[in-house]
Design a protein around this motif. Structure first.
Motif, PDB file in Angstrom:
ATOM      1  N   SER A  93      54.861 -14.680 -16.225  1.00 48.69           N
ATOM      2  CA  SER A  93      55.734 -13.886 -15.373  1.00 48.69           C
ATOM      3  C   SER A  93      54.884 -13.006 -14.472  1.00 48.69           C
ATOM      4  N   SER A  94      55.397 -12.723 -13.294  1.00 51.56           N
ATOM      5  CA  SER A  94      54.721 -11.803 -12.383  1.00 51.56           C
ATOM      6  C   SER A  94      54.739 -10.413 -12.980  1.00 51.56           C
ATOM      7  N   SER A  95      53.718  -9.633 -12.664  1.00 55.61           N
ATOM      8  CA  SER A  95      53.614  -8.257 -13.139  1.00 55.61           C
ATOM      9  C   SER A  95      53.811  -7.297 -11.970  1.00 55.61           C
ATOM     10  N   LEU A  96      53.900  -6.023 -12.279  1.00 54.12           N
ATOM     11  CA  LEU A  96      53.994  -5.021 -11.227  1.00 54.12           C
ATOM     12  C   LEU A  96      52.764  -5.067 -10.334  1.00 54.12           C
ATOM     13  N   GLU A  97      51.609  -5.279 -10.930  1.00 59.32           N
ATOM     14  CA  GLU A  97      50.372  -5.392 -10.145  1.00 59.32           C
ATOM     15  C   GLU A  97      50.458  -6.570  -9.175  1.00 59.32           C
ATOM     16  N   ASP A  98      50.966  -7.708  -9.649  1.00 56.43           N
ATOM     17  CA  ASP A  98      51.180  -8.861  -8.763  1.00 56.43           C
ATOM     18  C   ASP A  98      52.133  -8.493  -7.639  1.00 56.43           C
TER      19      ASP A  98
ATOM     20  N   GLU B 181      53.267 -15.210  -0.690  1.00 56.74           N
ATOM     21  CA  GLU B 181      53.030 -16.283  -1.666  1.00 56.74           C
ATOM     22  C   GLU B 181      51.554 -16.640  -1.803  1.00 56.74           C
ATOM     23  N   THR B 182      50.799 -16.457  -0.748  1.00 58.30           N
ATOM     24  CA  THR B 182      49.395 -16.874  -0.745  1.00 58.30           C
ATOM     25  C   THR B 182      48.501 -16.040  -1.647  1.00 58.30           C
ATOM     26  N   VAL B 183      48.948 -14.864  -2.088  1.00 58.28           N
ATOM     27  CA  VAL B 183      48.058 -13.985  -2.870  1.00 58.28           C
ATOM     28  C   VAL B 183      48.165 -14.177  -4.371  1.00 58.28           C
ATOM     29  N   LEU B 184      49.137 -14.918  -4.844  1.00 57.14           N
ATOM     30  CA  LEU B 184      49.287 -15.092  -6.298  1.00 57.14           C
ATOM     31  C   LEU B 184      48.417 -16.234  -6.792  1.00 57.14           C
TER      32      LEU B 184
ATOM     33  N   LEU C 208      57.629 -18.279  -6.873  1.00 57.33           N
ATOM     34  CA  LEU C 208      56.196 -18.099  -7.108  1.00 57.33           C
ATOM     35  C   LEU C 208      55.780 -18.907  -8.319  1.00 57.33           C
ATOM     36  N   LYS C 209      54.741 -19.698  -8.142  1.00 59.72           N
ATOM     37  CA  LYS C 209      54.250 -20.539  -9.228  1.00 59.72           C
ATOM     38  C   LYS C 209      52.816 -20.192  -9.554  1.00 59.72           C
ATOM     39  N   PHE C 210      52.505 -20.286 -10.828  1.00 58.44           N
ATOM     40  CA  PHE C 210      51.135 -20.171 -11.319  1.00 58.44           C
ATOM     41  C   PHE C 210      50.880 -21.485 -12.029  1.00 58.44           C
ATOM     42  N   GLY C 211      50.085 -22.334 -11.397  1.00 59.23           N
ATOM     43  CA  GLY C 211      49.959 -23.703 -11.896  1.00 59.23           C
ATOM     44  C   GLY C 211      51.296 -24.393 -11.711  1.00 59.23           C
ATOM     45  N   HIS C 212      51.848 -24.901 -12.803  1.00 58.06           N
ATOM     46  CA  HIS C 212      53.156 -25.543 -12.745  1.00 58.06           C
ATOM     47  C   HIS C 212      54.284 -24.623 -13.190  1.00 58.06           C
ATOM     48  N   ASP C 213      53.944 -23.398 -13.594  1.00 58.49           N
ATOM     49  CA  ASP C 213      54.934 -22.472 -14.142  1.00 58.49           C
ATOM     50  C   ASP C 213      55.551 -21.588 -13.067  1.00 58.49           C
ATOM     51  N   LEU C 214      56.846 -21.453 -13.099  1.00 54.43           N
ATOM     52  CA  LEU C 214      57.576 -20.548 -12.230  1.00 54.43           C
ATOM     53  C   LEU C 214      57.463 -19.149 -12.825  1.00 54.43           C
ATOM     54  N   VAL C 215      56.842 -18.207 -12.095  1.00 51.65           N
ATOM     55  CA  VAL C 215      56.557 -16.885 -12.647  1.00 51.65           C
ATOM     56  C   VAL C 215      57.305 -15.748 -11.946  1.00 51.65           C
ATOM     57  N   GLY C 216      58.076 -16.072 -10.926  1.00 47.87           N
ATOM     58  CA  GLY C 216      58.813 -15.050 -10.195  1.00 47.87           C
ATOM     59  C   GLY C 216      59.187 -15.559  -8.822  1.00 47.87           C
ATOM     60  N   ALA C 217      59.518 -14.620  -7.930  1.00 43.68           N
ATOM     61  CA  ALA C 217      59.885 -15.000  -6.567  1.00 43.68           C
ATOM     62  C   ALA C 217      59.769 -13.791  -5.657  1.00 43.68           C
TER      63      ALA C 217
ATOM     64  N   LYS D  98      52.802  -5.651  -6.286  1.00 42.23           N
ATOM     65  CA  LYS D  98      52.174  -4.773  -5.296  1.00 42.23           C
ATOM     66  C   LYS D  98      51.303  -5.569  -4.329  1.00 42.23           C
ATOM     67  N   ARG D  99      50.544  -6.528  -4.856  1.00 39.44           N
ATOM     68  CA  ARG D  99      49.701  -7.367  -3.997  1.00 39.44           C
ATOM     69  C   ARG D  99      50.562  -8.221  -3.062  1.00 39.44           C
ATOM     70  N   LEU D 100      51.630  -8.801  -3.592  1.00 41.00           N
ATOM     71  CA  LEU D 100      52.528  -9.622  -2.791  1.00 41.00           C
ATOM     72  C   LEU D 100      53.158  -8.804  -1.669  1.00 41.00           C
ATOM     73  N   ILE D 101      53.633  -7.625  -2.016  1.00 40.45           N
ATOM     74  CA  ILE D 101      54.272  -6.770  -1.014  1.00 40.45           C
ATOM     75  C   ILE D 101      53.269  -6.339   0.055  1.00 40.45           C
ATOM     76  N   CYS D 102      52.059  -6.034  -0.347  1.00 41.98           N
ATOM     77  CA  CYS D 102      51.024  -5.634   0.604  1.00 41.98           C
ATOM     78  C   CYS D 102      50.758  -6.750   1.616  1.00 41.98           C
ATOM     79  N   ALA D 103      50.626  -7.979   1.136  1.00 42.06           N
ATOM     80  CA  ALA D 103      50.387  -9.120   2.029  1.00 42.06           C
ATOM     81  C   ALA D 103      51.588  -9.367   2.939  1.00 42.06           C
ATOM     82  N   ALA D 104      52.786  -9.265   2.385  1.00 40.04           N
ATOM     83  CA  ALA D 104      53.997  -9.476   3.179  1.00 40.04           C
ATOM     84  C   ALA D 104      54.141  -8.394   4.238  1.00 40.04           C
ATOM     85  N   GLU D 105      53.881  -7.166   3.849  1.00 42.04           N
ATOM     86  CA  GLU D 105      53.999  -6.056   4.790  1.00 42.04           C
ATOM     87  C   GLU D 105      53.007  -6.203   5.941  1.00 42.04           C
TER      88      GLU D 105
END
Length: 136
Positions: A6-11, A133-136, A105-114, A13-20
């Protein structure tokens, strides 16, 4: 090997930073939401100037892409009149969004969030979500 389930809060934050950064670069003030593997909101940002009405859209785009396991723009193609998923937006208590801006959002083949983005044109929302999506 550590398996991310699963995505974490740290993830988030990184996703939001890249999107922003992408939203600023293309001049599209956006609402950006990240949900975990259970569809629960991890983080949300409403950039200065982003539409208030788009807050729930960004959250629901993230939820939709996770729940349906595909980008919302793909779901939208099948949800048009005559399509196999026509009417899907009336399901799940109205939380299903069928226009661009949600990316699972996928990590390998696993769906970890969106991630879900709303506030610009459909194409801008898609671009901003894809940047995240590119930062995970």
């Amino acid at each position: 090997m550590l398996k991310l389930t699963s995505s974490s809060l740290e993830d988030a934050k990184r996703l939001i930073c890249a999107a922003e950064a992408k939203a600023k670069a293309i001049g599209s003030p956006s609402n950006i939401a990240v949900v975990d593997a259970g569809g629960n909101l991890l983080a949300h940002v409403r950039m200065d100037g982003a539409q208030i009405a788009s807050i729930s859209h960004s959250i629901n785009k993230a939820f939709t892409s996770l729940a349906c396991k595909l980008p919302t723009y793909v779901l939208g193609q099948d949800a048009q009149p005559g399509g196999q998923l026509y009417g899907v937006s009336n399901t799940v208590e109205g939380r299903i969004i069928t226009f661009a801006g949600g990316i699972p959002l996928k990590f390998g083949h696993d769906l970890v969030g969106a991630v879900g983005v709303s506030g610009g044109t459909a194409e801008q929302d898609r671009e901003v979500a894809e940047a995240a999506e590119t930062v995970l």
